[in-house]
Design a protein around this motif. Structure first.
Motif, mmCIF file in Angstrom:
data_model
loop_
_atom_site.group_PDB
_atom_site.id
_atom_site.type_symbol
_atom_site.label_atom_id
_atom_site.label_comp_id
_atom_site.label_asym_id
_atom_site.label_seq_id
_atom_site.Cartn_x
_atom_site.Cartn_y
_atom_site.Cartn_z
ATOM 1 N N THR A 100 0.856 -1.237 0.104
ATOM 2 C CA THR A 100 0.061 -0.011 0.021
ATOM 3 C C THR A 100 0.821 1.212 0.073
ATOM 4 O O THR A 100 0.653 2.337 -0.799
ATOM 5 C CB THR A 100 -0.843 0.206 1.012
ATOM 6 O OG1 THR A 100 -1.607 -1.348 1.072
ATOM 7 C CG2 THR A 100 -1.939 1.058 1.277
ATOM 8 N N SER A 124 -5.318 1.238 2.785
ATOM 9 C CA SER A 124 -5.493 0.004 3.064
ATOM 10 C C SER A 124 -6.842 -0.284 3.125
ATOM 11 O O SER A 124 -7.537 0.021 4.321
ATOM 12 C CB SER A 124 -4.669 -0.751 4.479
ATOM 13 O OG SER A 124 -3.277 -0.692 4.177
ATOM 14 N N ASP A 134 -7.723 -4.760 -3.545
ATOM 15 C CA ASP A 134 -7.179 -5.685 -2.258
ATOM 16 C C ASP A 134 -7.777 -6.885 -2.338
ATOM 17 O O ASP A 134 -8.947 -6.912 -1.858
ATOM 18 C CB ASP A 134 -7.064 -4.676 -1.084
ATOM 19 C CG ASP A 134 -6.334 -5.269 0.075
ATOM 20 O OD1 ASP A 134 -6.270 -6.528 0.163
ATOM 21 O OD2 ASP A 134 -5.158 -4.598 0.375
ATOM 22 N N GLU A 136 -3.383 -5.609 -5.025
ATOM 23 C CA GLU A 136 -2.721 -6.220 -3.824
ATOM 24 C C GLU A 136 -3.056 -7.675 -3.479
ATOM 25 O O GLU A 136 -4.397 -7.851 -3.614
ATOM 26 C CB GLU A 136 -3.015 -5.250 -2.412
ATOM 27 C CG GLU A 136 -2.378 -3.947 -2.714
ATOM 28 C CD GLU A 136 -2.384 -3.191 -1.350
ATOM 29 O OE1 GLU A 136 -1.909 -3.835 -0.271
ATOM 30 O OE2 GLU A 136 -2.500 -2.106 -1.416
#
Ligand code: ADP
Ligand code: MG
Length: 167
Positions: free
Chosen positions: A47, A65, A102, A131
């Motif tokens: 991040t 995040s 994410d 991510e």
């Protein structure tokens, strides 16, 4: 292509992200979105890296995040905005949107498809940073810029950038 970096503090990790974004601005548009696949330790700097990356794209909003939000979209400033807002150091780009995804909470790759990933990655005007990309490896094409983050010490991180489209 494979490049390794060792950073000693978060600002260095951000800087590498920023430089990469500026390089990406120079790339030509492909048939599909440009995808960055980020993997590695929790707290490894994924991040943090993307905060610098977004800055390099000229994005003003803060990258955080995601806790519950899995996909976040940011507009990449257009040529005119970039020219009027910024010192002319920000290059202009053909990209419209930056997606920060994410997959930490993703259990099955299919879940992310249901959230619209297929459409997002098929649009060549998108830059998509994912991510925990290893959690959806099965559904990503090989044509991903891979970024791996590892702990070395308390504030040292190893970053490996590898372009996999070798065929
Ligand atoms: P991830 O997204 O990989 O889980 P984050 O970027 O959210 O990782 O967190 C990285 C944490 O490690 C942050 O708290 C950051 O301040 C800290 N840190 C310490 N040294 C570094 C470094 N060299 N690069 C990146 N982050 C670092
Ligand atoms: Mg993270």
């Amino acid at each position: 292509m494979k490049i390794k970096y060792l950073t000693e503090k978060p600002t260095q990790t951000k800087k590498i992200g920023e430089i990469l974004a500026k390089e990406i601005f120079k790339t030509r548009i492909e048939k599909r979105a440009l995808i960055l696949g980020l993997e590695g330790d929790l707290g490894g700097g994924k991040t943090t890296f993307l905060q610098g990356f977004a800055k390099g794209l000229g994005i003003k909003e803060k990258i955080t995040s995601p806790t519950f939000v899995i996909i976040k979209r940011f507009q990449v400033p257009s040529r005119n905005e970039a020219e009027t807002n910024q010192r002319s150091s920000t290059p202009c780009s053909m990209f419209h949107d930056f997606y920060h995804i994410d997959c930490y909470r993703i259990r099955k790759p299919k879940e992310i498809f249901n959230l619209g990933l297929k459409e997002i990655i098929s649009n060549p005007r998108n830059i998509v940073a994912i991510e925990w990309a290893d959690r959806i490896k099965k559904i990503l094409s090989k044509n991903v810029l891979s970024l791996k983050f590892g702990f070395v010490g308390k504030t040292s991180r190893k970053i490996t950038i590898q372009s996999k489209n070798v065929q």
